[in-house]
Design an enzyme around this catalytic site. Sequence first.
Site, PDB file in Angstrom:
ATOM      1  N   GLU A 220      -4.014  -8.943   0.629  1.00 12.38           N
ATOM      2  CA  GLU A 220      -4.414  -8.685   2.023  1.00 12.38           C
ATOM      3  C   GLU A 220      -5.937  -8.675   2.047  1.00 12.38           C
ATOM      4  OE1 GLU A 220      -1.881  -5.739   3.997  1.00 12.38           O
ATOM      5  OE2 GLU A 220      -3.682  -5.123   5.073  1.00 12.38           O
TER       6      GLU A 220
ATOM      7  N   GLU B 157       0.823  -1.216   0.000  1.00 13.42           N
ATOM      8  CA  GLU B 157       0.000   0.000   0.000  1.00 13.42           C
ATOM      9  C   GLU B 157       0.854   1.262   0.000  1.00 13.42           C
ATOM     10  OE1 GLU B 157      -2.896  -0.187   3.163  1.00 13.42           O
ATOM     11  OE2 GLU B 157      -3.840  -1.956   2.309  1.00 13.42           O
TER      12      GLU B 157
END
Length: 813
Positions: free
Chosen positions: A506, A430
């Site tokens: 994720e 991210e």
Amino acid sequence: MENSLLSKITLISVIYTFFIVCVVFGQSRDVRELKNWKFHLGEIQNADQYDFQDKAWENVIVPHDWAIKGPFDKEIDKQVVRIDQNNEKEATEKTGRTGALPFIGVGWYRTKIPIENIKSGKQVILTFDGAMSNAEVFINGKKIGNRPYGYSYFYFDITDNLFSDRENVVAVRLENKAFSSRWYPGAGIYRKVKLILKDKVSFKHWGHFITTPYISDEVAKVNIKSQVQGENVVLKTIIRDSNGNLVNQNLTSQRFGDEIEQSISIKNPEIWDIDSPILYTATLELHQDGVLKDSEVIKFGIRDIDFSAERGFELNGKVVKFKGVCLHHDLGPLGIAINKSALRRQLTILKDLGVNAIRSSHNMPSLEQLELCDEIGFLFLAESFDEWKKPKVKNGYNLYFDEWAEKDIVDLVHATRNHPSIVMWSAGNEVPDQWGSDGVKRAKWLQDIFHREDPTRPVTVGMDQVKAVMENGFGAILDVPGLNYRVHLYEEAYKLFPQGMILGSETASTVSSRGIYKFPVEMGFNKTHDDLQSSSYDVEYCSWSNLPDDDFALQDDKPWVIGEFVWTGFDYLGEPTPYDNFWPSRSSYFGILDLAGLPKDRYYLYRSRWNTKEETLHILPHWNWKGREGEKTPVFVYTNYDSAELFINGKSQGIQKKNNSSNQHRYRLMWMDVVYEPGEVKVVAFDEKGSAVAQKSIKTAGAPHHILLEADRTTITADGEDLSFVTATIVDKEGIPVPNATNRLNFEVSGEGNFKAVCNGDATSLEMFHLPSMKAFSGKLVVIVESTKQAGNIQLKVSGKGLRQGQINLSSK
Ligand code: GAL
């Protein structure tokens, strides 16, 4: 042709004979762990100097975490921030974000290398498997190097810095800054430090790369590239199977610059797989003039991996979906100090859960964890960074990216590439660089470094800015596009990206507290409750995330979803979402298991799907609801069976069958209208033909009466490091667990063991892990007992006011 073949054979046999005669005179490398150090917390002048007096400093054993003994303090690293990736609109005060433990500041370590360890003519390498963080290393008062990133493995050649007539002093200064992490990073030299003494004619550090480019039933080709130093060397390689039997050997002196490359065949190879993690060893010996100069033993596995649009991920020709979990590096109550038996316990539990893959979020895994994954059979996604050049936290990796990113990746790959468990690299998680064209270039640059260093494994990045990466090309250039959450964008991303697959890099971020249930039972995100706990009905998640069932549905319906890595396997220190703004929350609620390693209900939801070999039949909630008599108290059952009938005190509540009316109905059996009355809850499960095949019941418990102790292992190794994890359960006089007991318990260890730590899994507890007293949480806690170096019996006694004491005998050998 024939002549040259003949002369080759003659040459080889001459070298061979020479080898056999001379090998006995050789010496190999000497590897010593530096365990005993002096430690000082705080800056101190001249601590790098040779003559500095450190006698008054604390004696510590490395691996060491200087912050885990606390105390917890709300003010530590208090961050007033707006977390962009959590969609926050304004800055708020976040207290437990990095665990509220005292990791910030400077710490000094010093140790001595005895003179007898230093032999003239030897090359001496000093290795660190990880030091948190900003390490500066000094030998005899001279700075020999530094390493900012706390998760990197690094080493220095210290040959020319050593005295040969006096003992040598190693000093290490570490410094952890505030606002440098999004979770508890820990503090100290938390992984192993080793001294390697070898001949100058030897293998270079991390110098071998073993791959298995051809595998059939009859034969496997093992390719070994070895980096060597020294002239006129001969490399002998001996391959042994898992029983130590010799399977092949090879001798070569052919060299390409510093590299020697060998291709060795193994007949009827035994394949490394998740269910049969068979390892071979390669003993690599370097000889010069018939004298053994260096040798190393490396474990490897023969396995084939492939990622394709047609079939997704394949291991040894079979499609395998990732049933993975993300793990942070801390070991809960033990902090970040690496301990192999704590890691082994985690992996043993995850194996029972049916997990087949681990993602080391968001950084380099410990070498011990990789060794265990090779041995026990897990696939591994080895990650590198949580930040590139654009910050998430002010003093995060963004400060080091330009100077260190390439070296950090190269070292990651070189130190770990022989582990068969690693099947994919991750260049980042991210990263805010997902926005903008510079970030796309950085993604390509980093991926190219991985490819250059290891052409055998693909690269992913966990992406959360899915719209941005679809537009700017970031997602399209990765070998494997990894999406973090955003289940609603999977389909669109799959169509737009060229790879033909999506990895749930994720998933879920569902939150729950072990044994705590909230009424009414309602699905929802960012839910908070007055006691700062989250409901174990598994219906609460984050604004950016979803419930486990939504990921299951995608994987079942879309063959191009190649699996998932759940956030997270175990709870970890720091990031107490959804209570980031609420003190005293100081550890996560995301785990499938809690911080003590005890399963939450969610464990059985995942197990019912992932563990395809054993039955799962689990009832929730507990059945001690004094005061809820007559009120609706839903009952859920997590099971691999399709349907079941529920009984309360013998009265049927009807049959539930998994169905497609919602994702939750697809994967859970739910009786929403059950009315609470104390007694027995029983479930009878049916197979596809409707025959009753299994049953389970839970009962209302009476008052706390005594303490039950169960050890994960009753015999441990007498090495001063091995651990037994003993679960203490408060039970009533019939032996029924009291699910809401919070009695204070006290611990006493005698014999050849020590009390190491305790944890109850309560994310709001401010009791310290290293003190021998703690309140139970939801009726349980886990006591950790450590062996001494002396073999013998160990006894643990657990007592609590008004309770009959629990006692367990362990032994160490
Ligand atoms: C993700 C992030 C993780 C953790 C998680 C919590 O966005 O990658 O590190 O913060 O959210 O839900």
